[in-house]
Design a protein around this motif. Structure first.
Motif, short mmCIF file in Angstrom:
data_model
loop_
_atom_site.label_atom_id
_atom_site.label_comp_id
_atom_site.label_asym_id
_atom_site.label_seq_id
_atom_site.Cartn_x
_atom_site.Cartn_y
_atom_site.Cartn_z
N LEU A 139 37.47 -73.05 -40.62
CA LEU A 139 36.72 -73.09 -39.44
C LEU A 139 35.75 -74.00 -39.35
O LEU A 139 35.33 -74.68 -38.08
CB LEU A 139 36.19 -71.76 -39.15
CG LEU A 139 35.28 -71.47 -38.04
CD1 LEU A 139 36.29 -71.63 -36.78
CD2 LEU A 139 34.80 -69.96 -37.98
N GLN A 140 35.19 -74.20 -40.53
CA GLN A 140 33.52 -75.15 -40.35
C GLN A 140 34.40 -76.69 -39.96
O GLN A 140 33.77 -77.36 -39.36
CB GLN A 140 33.23 -75.31 -41.94
CG GLN A 140 31.89 -76.09 -42.09
CD GLN A 140 31.00 -76.10 -43.07
OE1 GLN A 140 31.08 -74.92 -43.74
NE2 GLN A 140 30.25 -76.75 -43.20
N ALA A 141 35.32 -76.95 -40.75
CA ALA A 141 36.09 -78.20 -40.53
C ALA A 141 36.54 -78.54 -39.15
O ALA A 141 36.33 -79.59 -38.38
CB ALA A 141 37.23 -78.57 -41.53
N LEU A 142 36.92 -77.45 -38.44
CA LEU A 142 37.51 -77.50 -37.11
C LEU A 142 36.21 -77.67 -36.20
O LEU A 142 36.26 -78.45 -35.24
CB LEU A 142 38.50 -76.33 -36.73
CG LEU A 142 39.04 -76.36 -35.42
CD1 LEU A 142 39.91 -77.46 -35.27
CD2 LEU A 142 39.83 -75.07 -35.40
N HIS A 143 35.31 -76.92 -36.21
CA HIS A 143 34.06 -76.75 -35.57
C HIS A 143 33.29 -78.07 -35.61
O HIS A 143 32.88 -78.66 -34.80
CB HIS A 143 32.94 -75.65 -35.98
CG HIS A 143 31.75 -75.75 -35.27
ND1 HIS A 143 30.73 -76.14 -35.81
CD2 HIS A 143 31.51 -75.24 -34.01
CE1 HIS A 143 29.55 -75.94 -34.95
NE2 HIS A 143 30.33 -75.38 -33.81
N GLU A 144 33.21 -78.69 -36.76
CA GLU A 144 32.67 -80.07 -37.12
C GLU A 144 33.43 -81.19 -36.37
O GLU A 144 32.49 -82.15 -35.90
CB GLU A 144 32.29 -80.47 -38.42
CG GLU A 144 31.32 -79.50 -39.10
CD GLU A 144 31.00 -79.69 -40.58
OE1 GLU A 144 31.64 -80.38 -41.25
OE2 GLU A 144 29.94 -79.12 -40.94
N ARG A 199 29.96 -68.14 -32.73
CA ARG A 199 28.92 -67.03 -32.94
C ARG A 199 29.43 -65.78 -33.57
O ARG A 199 28.91 -65.19 -34.17
CB ARG A 199 28.31 -66.53 -31.44
CG ARG A 199 27.61 -67.74 -30.89
CD ARG A 199 27.25 -67.70 -29.51
NE ARG A 199 26.36 -68.96 -28.86
CZ ARG A 199 25.22 -68.28 -28.24
NH1 ARG A 199 24.86 -67.33 -27.93
NH2 ARG A 199 24.75 -69.55 -27.96
N ARG A 200 30.86 -65.44 -33.13
CA ARG A 200 31.46 -64.38 -33.68
C ARG A 200 31.67 -64.43 -35.23
O ARG A 200 31.94 -63.24 -35.85
CB ARG A 200 32.67 -64.08 -33.15
CG ARG A 200 32.78 -63.67 -31.76
CD ARG A 200 33.87 -63.22 -30.93
NE ARG A 200 33.89 -62.75 -29.71
CZ ARG A 200 34.48 -62.65 -28.63
NH1 ARG A 200 35.71 -62.99 -28.86
NH2 ARG A 200 34.09 -62.14 -27.41
N SER A 201 31.55 -65.64 -35.98
CA SER A 201 31.86 -65.93 -37.24
C SER A 201 30.89 -65.49 -38.17
O SER A 201 30.85 -65.46 -39.25
CB SER A 201 32.36 -67.14 -37.55
OG SER A 201 31.28 -68.03 -37.20
N GLY A 202 29.72 -65.05 -37.69
CA GLY A 202 28.69 -64.52 -38.37
C GLY A 202 27.99 -65.68 -38.91
O GLY A 202 27.66 -66.66 -38.44
N SER A 224 25.06 -72.83 -40.58
CA SER A 224 24.34 -74.20 -40.96
C SER A 224 25.25 -75.46 -40.02
O SER A 224 24.56 -76.05 -39.74
CB SER A 224 24.80 -74.62 -42.41
OG SER A 224 25.89 -74.55 -42.89
N SER A 225 26.29 -75.09 -39.87
CA SER A 225 27.25 -76.03 -39.19
C SER A 225 26.75 -75.80 -37.52
O SER A 225 26.59 -77.07 -36.92
CB SER A 225 28.75 -75.76 -39.19
OG SER A 225 29.58 -76.79 -38.53
N ARG A 226 26.47 -74.88 -37.01
CA ARG A 226 26.03 -74.56 -35.86
C ARG A 226 24.67 -75.15 -35.73
O ARG A 226 24.26 -75.85 -34.58
CB ARG A 226 25.98 -73.09 -35.60
CG ARG A 226 25.65 -72.80 -33.78
CD ARG A 226 25.82 -71.30 -33.56
NE ARG A 226 25.27 -71.11 -32.40
CZ ARG A 226 24.11 -70.31 -32.46
NH1 ARG A 226 23.17 -70.33 -33.51
NH2 ARG A 226 23.54 -70.12 -31.01
#
Length: 195
Positions: A57-62, A113-116, A121-123
């Motif tokens: 999820l972090q890789a996708l968000h970034e 936001r739902r991922s808690g 840190s990525s956000r």
């Protein structure tokens, strides 16, 4: 394919699967098994690519954030020098980028936001990057706002995020041109001394 190419291919297939599944049914409802089935790889191969669902999820968000930053930066570079034109270009590009694919908008503004704590840190890095862009655009106008410019910028980013959350979650999403008009209005009102 070499071992390195196979790993890159599996990683990309997982990113593609997550792009759809993390948007719907959502991060919390998506298991590693489902991701692997969608990507057509084994569970063992998953862990060769990512440490867990959160890292994916972090890789996708970034990736989404990096692409958005690049699009907005280019739009600002290509825009006329007048501040109004730059604000319009930046906002319309960002909203257009986010809404051109509902999955992107959902991942960037709802699932993050739902991922808690998973993406906190990525956000935060994403917010800081967008805040720098806004501050750079408005920096030549030091007396434009009677409040702390950084705090104002954070508030404007929050407003833009809420508009996009409304677009994602509303039963009847507002037209994107209305989102742009509203966001531009908020920015202009906030920096009323800029023009």
């Amino acid at each position: 394919m070499s071992a390195e190419q196979r790993l890159a291919d599996r990683r990309e297939r997982l990113m593609t699967a997550a792009y759809t599944l993390y948007a719907k049914p959502g991060f919390a409802a998506t298991t590693i098994e489902r991701l692997c089935t969608e990507a057509r790889i084994s569970n063992r191969a998953f862990y060769e690519c990512f440490g867990g669902r959160e890292e994916l999820l972090q890789a996708l968000h970034e990736r989404c954030v990096d692409e958005a930053l690049a699009a907005v930066s280019k739009a600002l570079q290509d825009a006329p020098a007048q501040l109004d034109a730059r604000i319009n270009a930046g906002i319309s590009t960002y909203i257009g980028f986010a809404t051109s694919d509902w999955r992107r908008a959902r991942i960037m503004h709802v699932e993050v936001r739902r991922s808690g704590d998973v993406l906190s840190s990525s956000r935060q890095r994403a917010i800081e990057s967008f805040a720098r862009i806004v501050e750079d655009v408005t920096e030549p106008y030091p007396d434009a706002a009677p409040v702390d410019r950084h705090l104002l910028t954070l508030g404007l980013i929050g407003a833009l995020q809420e508009l996009l959350i409304e677009w994602v979650l509303a039963e009847e999403p507002p037209p994107t041109d209305e989102l742009v008009r509203t966001a531009v209005h908020i920015f202009h009102r906030s920096f009323s001394g800029l023009s």
